[in-house]
Write a protein that holds these residues in place. Structure first.
Motif, PDB file in Angstrom:
ATOM      1  N   UNK A 275       0.845  -0.990   0.077  1.00 37.51           N
ATOM      2  CA  UNK A 275       0.010  -0.065   0.036  1.00 37.51           C
ATOM      3  C   UNK A 275       0.830   1.300  -0.023  1.00 37.51           C
ATOM      4  N   UNK A 276       2.132   1.199   0.471  1.00 41.19           N
ATOM      5  CA  UNK A 276       2.918   2.356   0.421  1.00 41.19           C
ATOM      6  C   UNK A 276       3.227   2.800  -0.983  1.00 41.19           C
ATOM      7  N   UNK A 277       3.588   1.786  -1.858  1.00 35.06           N
ATOM      8  CA  UNK A 277       3.794   2.026  -3.237  1.00 35.06           C
ATOM      9  C   UNK A 277       2.452   2.539  -4.061  1.00 35.06           C
ATOM     10  N   UNK A 278       1.312   1.716  -3.596  1.00 39.06           N
ATOM     11  CA  UNK A 278       0.032   2.377  -4.210  1.00 39.06           C
ATOM     12  C   UNK A 278      -0.306   3.704  -4.088  1.00 39.06           C
ATOM     13  N   UNK A 279      -0.098   4.087  -2.552  1.00 37.40           N
ATOM     14  CA  UNK A 279      -0.088   5.650  -2.175  1.00 37.40           C
ATOM     15  C   UNK A 279       0.648   6.358  -2.899  1.00 37.40           C
ATOM     16  N   UNK A 280       1.917   5.995  -2.779  1.00 37.35           N
ATOM     17  CA  UNK A 280       2.989   6.975  -3.530  1.00 37.35           C
ATOM     18  C   UNK A 280       2.488   7.324  -4.980  1.00 37.35           C
TER      19      UNK A 280
ATOM     20  N   UNK B 260      -7.902  -6.388   4.809  1.00 35.87           N
ATOM     21  CA  UNK B 260      -7.447  -6.254   6.022  1.00 35.87           C
ATOM     22  C   UNK B 260      -6.247  -5.316   5.962  1.00 35.87           C
ATOM     23  N   UNK B 261      -5.229  -5.736   5.205  1.00 35.67           N
ATOM     24  CA  UNK B 261      -4.052  -5.169   4.852  1.00 35.67           C
ATOM     25  C   UNK B 261      -4.264  -3.634   4.596  1.00 35.67           C
ATOM     26  N   UNK B 262      -5.353  -3.590   3.567  1.00 33.86           N
ATOM     27  CA  UNK B 262      -5.545  -2.146   3.320  1.00 33.86           C
ATOM     28  C   UNK B 262      -6.306  -1.249   4.155  1.00 33.86           C
TER      29      UNK B 262
ATOM     30  N   UNK C  98       5.017   9.592  -0.663  1.00 31.33           N
ATOM     31  CA  UNK C  98       4.689   8.432   0.164  1.00 31.33           C
ATOM     32  C   UNK C  98       4.273   8.829   1.390  1.00 31.33           C
ATOM     33  N   UNK C  99       3.992   7.800   2.405  1.00 30.59           N
ATOM     34  CA  UNK C  99       3.521   8.052   3.660  1.00 30.59           C
ATOM     35  C   UNK C  99       4.445   7.634   4.664  1.00 30.59           C
ATOM     36  N   UNK C 100       4.843   6.236   4.661  1.00 35.04           N
ATOM     37  CA  UNK C 100       5.484   5.625   5.774  1.00 35.04           C
ATOM     38  C   UNK C 100       6.916   5.626   5.565  1.00 35.04           C
ATOM     39  N   UNK C 101       7.427   5.644   4.119  1.00 33.03           N
ATOM     40  CA  UNK C 101       8.691   5.403   3.914  1.00 33.03           C
ATOM     41  C   UNK C 101       9.315   6.944   3.680  1.00 33.03           C
ATOM     42  N   UNK C 102      10.354   7.120   4.326  1.00 31.01           N
ATOM     43  CA  UNK C 102      10.987   8.604   4.226  1.00 31.01           C
ATOM     44  C   UNK C 102      12.268   8.542   3.818  1.00 31.01           C
ATOM     45  N   UNK C 103      12.889   8.995   2.907  1.00 33.55           N
ATOM     46  CA  UNK C 103      14.346   8.954   2.532  1.00 33.55           C
ATOM     47  C   UNK C 103      15.128   9.607   3.569  1.00 33.55           C
ATOM     48  N   UNK C 104      16.297   8.821   3.616  1.00 32.40           N
ATOM     49  CA  UNK C 104      17.357   9.280   4.620  1.00 32.40           C
ATOM     50  C   UNK C 104      17.478  10.928   4.886  1.00 32.40           C
TER      51      UNK C 104
END
Length: 147
Positions: A16-21, A82-84, A137-143
């Motif tokens: 879902x992170x990729x879908x969100x992005x 449920x994952x969504x 994205x929402x959960x993944x943040x670049x370093x």
């Protein structure tokens, strides 16, 4: 069978992170910008904004997957739904409470991850128009946002 359902749920959550992005970049900053534009304004006119319709839009697939995931009996579709749902709950918590603080909880958190999220999201919101955005994205943040 239980392990399979756990893997499906977690895998869906992560995907879902990729879908969100992709959705944020190409739909929200694309042909549905008119629903998302008020979210990029410096001041909100009310507690609710047109952008909140995306919660409804993204809930529909989850609801349908729950329905077809128990008819005629419990199957994998339920756990995709449920994952969504779990990702949507995480999104609400992170985006609405931690980042935008629409609900005033955790206003003074010093968690490094949350600070990185807020910084990346602030960079995303510095662009008031639909072009030239970054950090979709929402959960993944670049370093670089943790420095």
């Amino acid at each position: 069978m239980v392990l399979q359902y756990v893997i499906i749920t977690l895998g869906t959550f992560l995907c879902m992170e990729m879908v969100t992005w992709l959705t944020h970049k190409f739909v929200m900053h694309g042909f549905l910008w008119y629903l998302h534009a008020d979210h990029h304004q410096p001041r909100y006119l009310s507690f609710f904004e047109k952008n909140d319709w995306f919660f409804v839009i993204f809930a529909i697939p989850s609801i349908l997957l729950f329905y077809f995931g128990v008819n005629p009996e419990l199957n994998s579709l339920f756990f995709i739904g449920l994952g969504i749902l779990l990702y949507g709950m995480a999104y609400f918590f992170i985006h609405e409470i931690i980042i935008h603080q629409r609900i005033k909880w955790f206003t003074r958190t010093n968690v490094k991850y949350f600070k990185g999220l807020r910084k990346a999201h602030k960079i995303h919101h510095k662009h008031l128009g639909k072009e030239e955005g970054e950090c979709f994205g929402m959960l993944y943040v670049p370093k670089k946002y943790f420095r």
